[in-house]
Design a protein around this motif. Sequence first.
Motif, PDB file in Angstrom:
ATOM      1  N   LEU A  72       5.758   3.052  13.691  1.00 45.12           N
ATOM      2  CA  LEU A  72       5.213   3.777  12.553  1.00 45.12           C
ATOM      3  C   LEU A  72       6.302   4.585  11.846  1.00 45.12           C
ATOM      4  CD1 LEU A  72       2.577   4.384  11.025  1.00 45.12           C
ATOM      5  CD2 LEU A  72       2.316   6.413  12.478  1.00 45.12           C
ATOM      6  N   ARG A  73       7.147   5.248  12.616  1.00 48.92           N
ATOM      7  CA  ARG A  73       8.257   6.004  12.032  1.00 48.92           C
ATOM      8  C   ARG A  73       9.152   5.091  11.194  1.00 48.92           C
ATOM      9  NH1 ARG A  73      10.266  10.911  13.641  1.00 48.92           N
ATOM     10  NH2 ARG A  73       9.182  12.039  15.308  1.00 48.92           N
ATOM     11  N   GLU A  74       9.534   3.978  11.773  1.00 54.60           N
ATOM     12  CA  GLU A  74      10.450   3.060  11.087  1.00 54.60           C
ATOM     13  C   GLU A  74       9.807   2.469   9.843  1.00 54.60           C
ATOM     14  OE1 GLU A  74      11.982   0.132  13.745  1.00 54.60           O
ATOM     15  OE2 GLU A  74      12.923   1.601  15.096  1.00 54.60           O
ATOM     16  N   PHE A  75       8.540   2.111   9.938  1.00 54.87           N
ATOM     17  CA  PHE A  75       7.826   1.518   8.811  1.00 54.87           C
ATOM     18  C   PHE A  75       7.734   2.487   7.637  1.00 54.87           C
ATOM     19  CE2 PHE A  75       3.432   1.090   6.954  1.00 54.87           C
ATOM     20  CZ  PHE A  75       3.732   0.037   6.102  1.00 54.87           C
ATOM     21  N   VAL A  76       7.346   3.723   7.905  1.00 56.06           N
ATOM     22  CA  VAL A  76       7.194   4.713   6.841  1.00 56.06           C
ATOM     23  C   VAL A  76       8.554   5.067   6.236  1.00 56.06           C
ATOM     24  CG1 VAL A  76       6.479   7.089   6.346  1.00 56.06           C
ATOM     25  CG2 VAL A  76       5.041   5.613   7.762  1.00 56.06           C
ATOM     26  N   ALA A  77       9.565   5.211   7.063  1.00 48.64           N
ATOM     27  CA  ALA A  77      10.909   5.522   6.552  1.00 48.64           C
ATOM     28  C   ALA A  77      11.437   4.392   5.672  1.00 48.64           C
ATOM     29  CB  ALA A  77      11.861   5.785   7.714  1.00 48.64           C
ATOM     30  N   ALA A  78      11.166   3.154   6.052  1.00 48.52           N
ATOM     31  CA  ALA A  78      11.628   2.007   5.269  1.00 48.52           C
ATOM     32  C   ALA A  78      10.916   1.906   3.931  1.00 48.52           C
ATOM     33  CB  ALA A  78      11.414   0.717   6.067  1.00 48.52           C
ATOM     34  N   SER A  79       9.776   2.597   3.786  1.00 51.63           N
ATOM     35  CA  SER A  79       9.009   2.566   2.544  1.00 51.63           C
ATOM     36  C   SER A  79       9.408   3.680   1.580  1.00 51.63           C
ATOM     37  CB  SER A  79       7.510   2.671   2.863  1.00 51.63           C
ATOM     38  OG  SER A  79       7.092   1.572   3.662  1.00 51.63           O
ATOM     39  N   GLY A  80      10.482   4.401   1.888  1.00 53.64           N
ATOM     40  CA  GLY A  80      10.981   5.415   0.972  1.00 53.64           C
ATOM     41  C   GLY A  80      10.494   6.821   1.243  1.00 53.64           C
ATOM     42  N   PHE A  81      10.109   7.098   2.482  1.00 55.70           N
ATOM     43  CA  PHE A  81       9.659   8.432   2.870  1.00 55.70           C
ATOM     44  C   PHE A  81      10.586   9.015   3.927  1.00 55.70           C
ATOM     45  CE2 PHE A  81       5.829   6.382   1.301  1.00 55.70           C
ATOM     46  CZ  PHE A  81       5.176   7.390   0.599  1.00 55.70           C
ATOM     47  N   GLU A  82      10.657  10.331   3.946  1.00 54.13           N
ATOM     48  CA  GLU A  82      11.349  11.044   5.019  1.00 54.13           C
ATOM     49  C   GLU A  82      10.310  11.529   6.012  1.00 54.13           C
ATOM     50  OE1 GLU A  82      13.869  15.180   5.794  1.00 54.13           O
ATOM     51  OE2 GLU A  82      13.201  14.639   3.778  1.00 54.13           O
ATOM     52  N   VAL A  83      10.402  11.084   7.249  1.00 51.23           N
ATOM     53  CA  VAL A  83       9.444  11.505   8.270  1.00 51.23           C
ATOM     54  C   VAL A  83       9.752  12.942   8.671  1.00 51.23           C
ATOM     55  CG1 VAL A  83       8.551  11.088  10.584  1.00 51.23           C
ATOM     56  CG2 VAL A  83       9.097   9.148   9.089  1.00 51.23           C
TER      57      VAL A  83
ATOM     58  N   ALA B  52       0.832  -1.203   0.000  1.00 53.10           N
ATOM     59  CA  ALA B  52       0.000   0.000   0.000  1.00 53.10           C
ATOM     60  C   ALA B  52       0.867   1.254   0.000  1.00 53.10           C
ATOM     61  CB  ALA B  52      -0.922  -0.008   1.209  1.00 53.10           C
ATOM     62  N   LEU B  53       1.883   1.292   0.854  1.00 53.78           N
ATOM     63  CA  LEU B  53       2.748   2.469   0.879  1.00 53.78           C
ATOM     64  C   LEU B  53       3.576   2.586  -0.397  1.00 53.78           C
ATOM     65  CD1 LEU B  53       1.818   2.975   3.756  1.00 53.78           C
ATOM     66  CD2 LEU B  53       4.195   3.520   4.333  1.00 53.78           C
ATOM     67  N   ASP B  54       3.936   1.457  -0.998  1.00 51.71           N
ATOM     68  CA  ASP B  54       4.620   1.506  -2.300  1.00 51.71           C
ATOM     69  C   ASP B  54       3.736   2.199  -3.331  1.00 51.71           C
ATOM     70  OD1 ASP B  54       6.803   0.154  -1.267  1.00 51.71           O
ATOM     71  OD2 ASP B  54       6.224  -1.790  -2.105  1.00 51.71           O
ATOM     72  N   GLU B  55       2.443   1.890  -3.310  1.00 48.83           N
ATOM     73  CA  GLU B  55       1.523   2.477  -4.279  1.00 48.83           C
ATOM     74  C   GLU B  55       1.283   3.955  -3.992  1.00 48.83           C
ATOM     75  OE1 GLU B  55      -1.250   2.565  -7.557  1.00 48.83           O
ATOM     76  OE2 GLU B  55       0.687   1.702  -7.026  1.00 48.83           O
ATOM     77  N   LEU B  56       1.189   4.319  -2.723  1.00 48.96           N
ATOM     78  CA  LEU B  56       1.035   5.729  -2.386  1.00 48.96           C
ATOM     79  C   LEU B  56       2.270   6.515  -2.811  1.00 48.96           C
ATOM     80  CD1 LEU B  56      -0.597   5.599   1.158  1.00 48.96           C
ATOM     81  CD2 LEU B  56      -1.704   5.732  -1.071  1.00 48.96           C
ATOM     82  N   ARG B  57       3.424   5.930  -2.654  1.00 51.94           N
ATOM     83  CA  ARG B  57       4.660   6.590  -3.062  1.00 51.94           C
ATOM     84  C   ARG B  57       4.684   6.772  -4.577  1.00 51.94           C
ATOM     85  NH1 ARG B  57      10.061   5.760  -4.328  1.00 51.94           N
ATOM     86  NH2 ARG B  57      11.487   7.201  -3.259  1.00 51.94           N
ATOM     87  N   ARG B  58       4.149   5.799  -5.300  1.00 49.58           N
ATOM     88  CA  ARG B  58       4.137   5.897  -6.764  1.00 49.58           C
ATOM     89  C   ARG B  58       3.306   7.077  -7.233  1.00 49.58           C
ATOM     90  NH1 ARG B  58       0.935   5.032 -10.921  1.00 49.58           N
ATOM     91  NH2 ARG B  58      -0.788   4.261  -9.637  1.00 49.58           N
ATOM     92  N   VAL B  59       2.129   7.283  -6.649  1.00 53.66           N
ATOM     93  CA  VAL B  59       1.240   8.339  -7.151  1.00 53.66           C
ATOM     94  C   VAL B  59       1.661   9.725  -6.679  1.00 53.66           C
ATOM     95  CG1 VAL B  59      -0.710   6.756  -7.350  1.00 53.66           C
ATOM     96  CG2 VAL B  59      -0.424   8.101  -5.251  1.00 53.66           C
ATOM     97  N   LEU B  60       2.571   9.808  -5.710  1.00 57.52           N
ATOM     98  CA  LEU B  60       3.044  11.104  -5.231  1.00 57.52           C
ATOM     99  C   LEU B  60       4.160  11.633  -6.120  1.00 57.52           C
ATOM    100  CD1 LEU B  60       3.143  10.623  -1.351  1.00 57.52           C
ATOM    101  CD2 LEU B  60       1.835  12.377  -2.574  1.00 57.52           C
ATOM    102  N   ARG B  61       4.189  12.934  -6.322  1.00 58.17           N
ATOM    103  CA  ARG B  61       5.297  13.558  -7.023  1.00 58.17           C
ATOM    104  C   ARG B  61       6.518  13.550  -6.104  1.00 58.17           C
ATOM    105  NH1 ARG B  61       6.336  18.270  -4.590  1.00 58.17           N
ATOM    106  NH2 ARG B  61       4.630  19.480  -3.647  1.00 58.17           N
ATOM    107  N   PRO B  62       7.723  13.737  -6.636  1.00 54.35           N
ATOM    108  CA  PRO B  62       8.910  13.863  -5.775  1.00 54.35           C
ATOM    109  C   PRO B  62       8.723  15.008  -4.774  1.00 54.35           C
ATOM    110  CG  PRO B  62       9.573  13.543  -8.042  1.00 54.35           C
ATOM    111  CD  PRO B  62       8.076  13.739  -8.070  1.00 54.35           C
ATOM    112  N   GLY B  63       8.960  14.723  -3.525  1.00 54.41           N
ATOM    113  CA  GLY B  63       8.746  15.716  -2.484  1.00 54.41           C
ATOM    114  C   GLY B  63       7.308  15.825  -2.032  1.00 54.41           C
ATOM    115  N   GLY B  64       6.404  14.991  -2.604  1.00 53.61           N
ATOM    116  CA  GLY B  64       4.997  15.029  -2.235  1.00 53.61           C
ATOM    117  C   GLY B  64       4.774  14.600  -0.793  1.00 53.61           C
ATOM    118  N   HIS B  65       3.648  15.018  -0.241  1.00 53.06           N
ATOM    119  CA  HIS B  65       3.376  14.836   1.184  1.00 53.06           C
ATOM    120  C   HIS B  65       2.462  13.634   1.459  1.00 53.06           C
ATOM    121  CE1 HIS B  65       5.048  18.847   1.902  1.00 53.06           C
ATOM    122  NE2 HIS B  65       4.379  19.223   0.827  1.00 53.06           N
ATOM    123  N   LEU B  66       2.813  12.855   2.462  1.00 52.11           N
ATOM    124  CA  LEU B  66       1.958  11.779   2.975  1.00 52.11           C
ATOM    125  C   LEU B  66       1.517  12.174   4.368  1.00 52.11           C
ATOM    126  CD1 LEU B  66       0.778   8.868   2.967  1.00 52.11           C
ATOM    127  CD2 LEU B  66       2.958   8.114   3.934  1.00 52.11           C
TER     128      LEU B  66
END
Length: 276
Positions: A226-237, A160-174
């Motif tokens: 939650l922090r670790e999970f989101v960071a591991a999915s390619g996001f900067e918290v 799910a987070l992989d897919e959310l990352r795909r639809v976001l532009r670079p620097g986009g917000h989650l």
Amino acid sequence: MTTPARSGTNTKPDAAHPSAPRQQAAPSATATPANTGTAPRGLREFYENPAVPVASGDARSLRQARMLAAALGPAAVRPAVVLDVGCGDGTAAATAAPLLAGHRVIGVDWSQDALRRARTRLSDVVRGELSDGRLPFRSGAADAVLFSEVVEHLVDPDSALDELRRVLRPGGHLMLSTPNLAAWYNRALLLAGVQPVFSEVSLRAIHGRPGREVVGHLRLYTARALREFVAASGFEVVRLAGAPFHGVPRPLRPLDRLACAAPSLSSILLLHARKT
């Protein structure tokens, strides 16, 4: 409470309009998905049941909307495309609307019943799937994704987070929110040998914990997890904040609001992350 990937059909993005969803005929609400390993029929029928709560408290919605509005800036400068993935009945997006005026908010959900109700509150809604395919948007189409009270319902949150990352532009917000397994009262309940609030052992009834509503929680997170999970999915918290829970008994609500000052103790975790 918003539902899991209550998002739905395996549609392809509209190449001509990267930020516009493509509406198309949806399958039967009780149809067995192609990939039953990700969303068993029993879960789909559970979430399509109109009696299952699909709205969250206004306090959480407002706090999350303030975080998103601050991140996006004024719409007059640059109108943003915001996807509310797992929008439920649209209550959370409608609550946030005054703070996101000028930005385009698109509600996405799997449940036909939830979308029917969301259409009374949102001008743009589309049926989309997280657990069994791609969302009906081009890669990089969205400036921000609201993911409110959804991740705790998912069989496969990694995809799910992989897919959310795909639809976001670079620097986009989650903007993600989820119940806190380590909320202040859950720590006390566990010490007493009681099942924590938000956790569920059955889709049919509540067993061993306070509360009456079964909402289908499959996974629960602490602030650290939650922090670790989101960071591991390619996001900067960027930030982790807390929000109160509308289901806390009235005499304890002042204490619940006070706990928000320490997100690791709060009822609800609000996380802001950016696509790296």
